[in-house]
Write an enzyme that holds these catalytic residues in place. Structure first.
Site, PDB file in Angstrom:
ATOM      1  N   HIS A 419       0.819  -1.221   0.000  1.00 51.41           N
ATOM      2  CA  HIS A 419       0.000   0.000   0.000  1.00 51.41           C
ATOM      3  C   HIS A 419       0.850   1.267   0.000  1.00 51.41           C
ATOM      4  O   HIS A 419       0.322   2.378  -0.177  1.00 51.41           O
ATOM      5  CB  HIS A 419      -0.929   0.012   1.215  1.00 51.41           C
ATOM      6  CG  HIS A 419      -2.318   0.452   0.896  1.00 51.41           C
ATOM      7  ND1 HIS A 419      -2.600   1.578   0.150  1.00 51.41           N
ATOM      8  CD2 HIS A 419      -3.522  -0.079   1.211  1.00 51.41           C
ATOM      9  CE1 HIS A 419      -3.902   1.730   0.023  1.00 51.41           C
ATOM     10  NE2 HIS A 419      -4.497   0.725   0.669  1.00 51.41           N
ATOM     11  N   ASP A 423      -2.388   3.335  -4.187  1.00 48.16           N
ATOM     12  CA  ASP A 423      -3.621   3.234  -3.417  1.00 48.16           C
ATOM     13  C   ASP A 423      -4.535   2.175  -4.032  1.00 48.16           C
ATOM     14  O   ASP A 423      -4.194   1.533  -5.030  1.00 48.16           O
ATOM     15  CB  ASP A 423      -4.323   4.590  -3.338  1.00 48.16           C
ATOM     16  CG  ASP A 423      -4.593   5.195  -4.713  1.00 48.16           C
ATOM     17  OD1 ASP A 423      -4.659   4.419  -5.703  1.00 48.16           O
ATOM     18  OD2 ASP A 423      -4.741   6.419  -4.811  1.00 48.16           O
TER      19      ASP A 423
END
Length: 448
Positions: A419, A423
């Site tokens: 992450h 995104d």
């Protein structure tokens, strides 16, 4: 007059410091040629056949099968003829490492224990340390002569690797109380594990200083050492879990048309195209659109490094555990080339002959766990990569197709991603494009 030369375990590169003897390929008394493989060893990266740079008669071997030796420890000695008075390494390549010219001969020291190893002629003696010195007149170390070697109260402790030091620290073991079985008293992993086993009781496990008690399970059981390839995989997966904040998204896709396209390709003759190759081709096309996922995080520089080339890893299960061979430059290969390379690397993985270069340097991993009959999974990212695509089994399921319920070939696709590099929108876009290509293979024509 023959000269006895010592061949040591060479530097195997990739930061490797030790290897386990899997199988000796020669016996004492055998005649060997220059660059003839003499022993098969397993490192944390791969199985490797080690060639000897000398030609002559094997006079001694050092270490039983199953013994771990540090880089630089003696492997065997070879008696060569008069012409080898000034020997040099053969210069040929040892699985990408290269053999080296031997180091200078040790200074001979006469002592009361001199000649004990030479008289034997072979360092395969029960109860002796595997990394025995070369069998020529030399003073035996106190450990070999029967007097235990203890670590000085002050100064550094000679330990083969930081992992061994950490193993001792985590279990509250004082390394200064150990007698190392490696060269010059070097403490090996086997020494630490043996000390831990020796202090166990039937009711409790070793109690490290400052750690909570751990109850020992009742009954007896087998212990499987985490070493070699299996140990390296364990370390890498643990590091991935510690360092990478991962997330997973998944989608079901109708793979009916992809399966039909593959059948049509293979019906026209020529090399058969594998399903894995088609999925790999889809991956490289998706990475061209979403390059954020072909990257890694440089934690020290606090930078995301995006890579220009796709070196595609794929998970392969072997008798020695899970390995991830890497297809180099997958982004410039067609389906036939990908099929051939997958087949070659898979065979090498099963035979245990993959080189470290074929197991490192991946930038993205494809995990086809569907071959195990599994529908879905949330895999652990292959550190330091940024993502892994998982593919489940393809099975007939009820599916709404063109407004009607029909039996279609359905597959679950999952994407586990770092992450920090992107995104959910980017990850979702990548996975959706992969699913679109699976459902409509003609989408790939745009990228050919």
């Amino acid at each position: 007059m023959a000269q006895v030369l010592e061949f040591k375990l060479p530097d195997l590169g990739e930061g490797l410091t030790e290897a386990e003897i899997v199988r000796w390929l020669v016996q004492v008394g055998d005649v060997v040629a220059v660059d003839q493989p003499v022993v098969e060893v397993e490192t944390a990266k791969a199985m490797v056949e080690v060639p000897c740079p000398y030609g002559g008669v094997v006079t001694a071997r050092f270490g039983e099968e199953g013994t771990e030796l540090p880089v630089g420890a003696p492997l065997l000695t070879v008696a060569v003829g008069e012409t080898a008075a000034e020997p040099e390494g053969s210069g040929n390549v040892l699985v990408g490492y290269g053999t080296q010219a031997p180091a200078a001969r040790r200074r001979r020291v006469r002592g009361p224990a001199a000649g004990t190893a030479a008289q034997n002629g072979q360092a395969k003696q029960p109860g002796h340390a595997p990394a025995t010195r070369m069998p020529e007149p030399a003073a035996a170390s106190p450990a070999r002569a029967g007097a235990p070697v203890t670590t000085p109260a002050q100064g550094p402790v000679p330990v083969i690797s930081p992992l061994v030091r950490r193993l001792a620290r985590d279990n509250g073991l004082d390394l200064r109380q150990l007698v190392g079985s490696g060269p010059e008293g070097l403490i090996l992993r086997a020494d630490v594990e043996g000390a831990l086993r020796a202090r166990e009781t039937p009711t409790t496990a070793p109690q490290p200083t400052g750690r909570a008690p751990v109850a020992s399970p009742s009954g007896s059981g087998a212990r499987v050492p985490l070493k070699g390839i299996r140990g390296a995989v364990a370390d890498k997966l643990s590091r991935s879990r510690r360092e990478i904040p991962d997330a997973t998204c998944w989608v079901d896709a109708d793979a009916t048309d992809l399966m039909r396209a593959r059948t049509a390709m293979n019906a026209v003759g020529g090399p058969k195209i594998s399903l894995l190759a088609l999925l790999a081709r889809i991956c490289t096309a998706a990475l061209a659109r979403f390059p954020e996922l072909n990257s890694f995080v440089d934690t020290e520089a606090r930078e995301i490094v995006r890579l220009d080339q796709v070196h595609l890893g794929f998970a392969a299960q072997t008798d020695r555990g899970l390995v991830v061979p890497v297809v180099r430059d997958a982004h410039v290969r067609d389906a036939e080339s990908l099929t051939a390379e997958f087949a070659r690397l898979t065979e090498a993985a099963r035979a245990g002959t993959l080189t470290p270069g074929e197991l490192t340097g991946g930038t993205f991993t494809l995990n086809n766990y569907g071959v195990f009959g599994v529908d879905g999974s949330t895999p652990i990212i292959n550190h330091p990569e940024a993502a892994m695509l998982g593919v489940g089994r393809i099975v007939p399921k009820p599916w709404v197709h063109e407004g009607e319920l029909a039996a279609r070939q359905v597959v679950q696709l999952s994407l586990t991603f770092d992450h920090r590099v992107c995104d959910g929108g980017t990850a979702g876009g990548f996975l959706r494009y992969v699913a679109d290509c699976v459902e409509h293979p003609t989408v790939l024509l745009r990228t050919l």
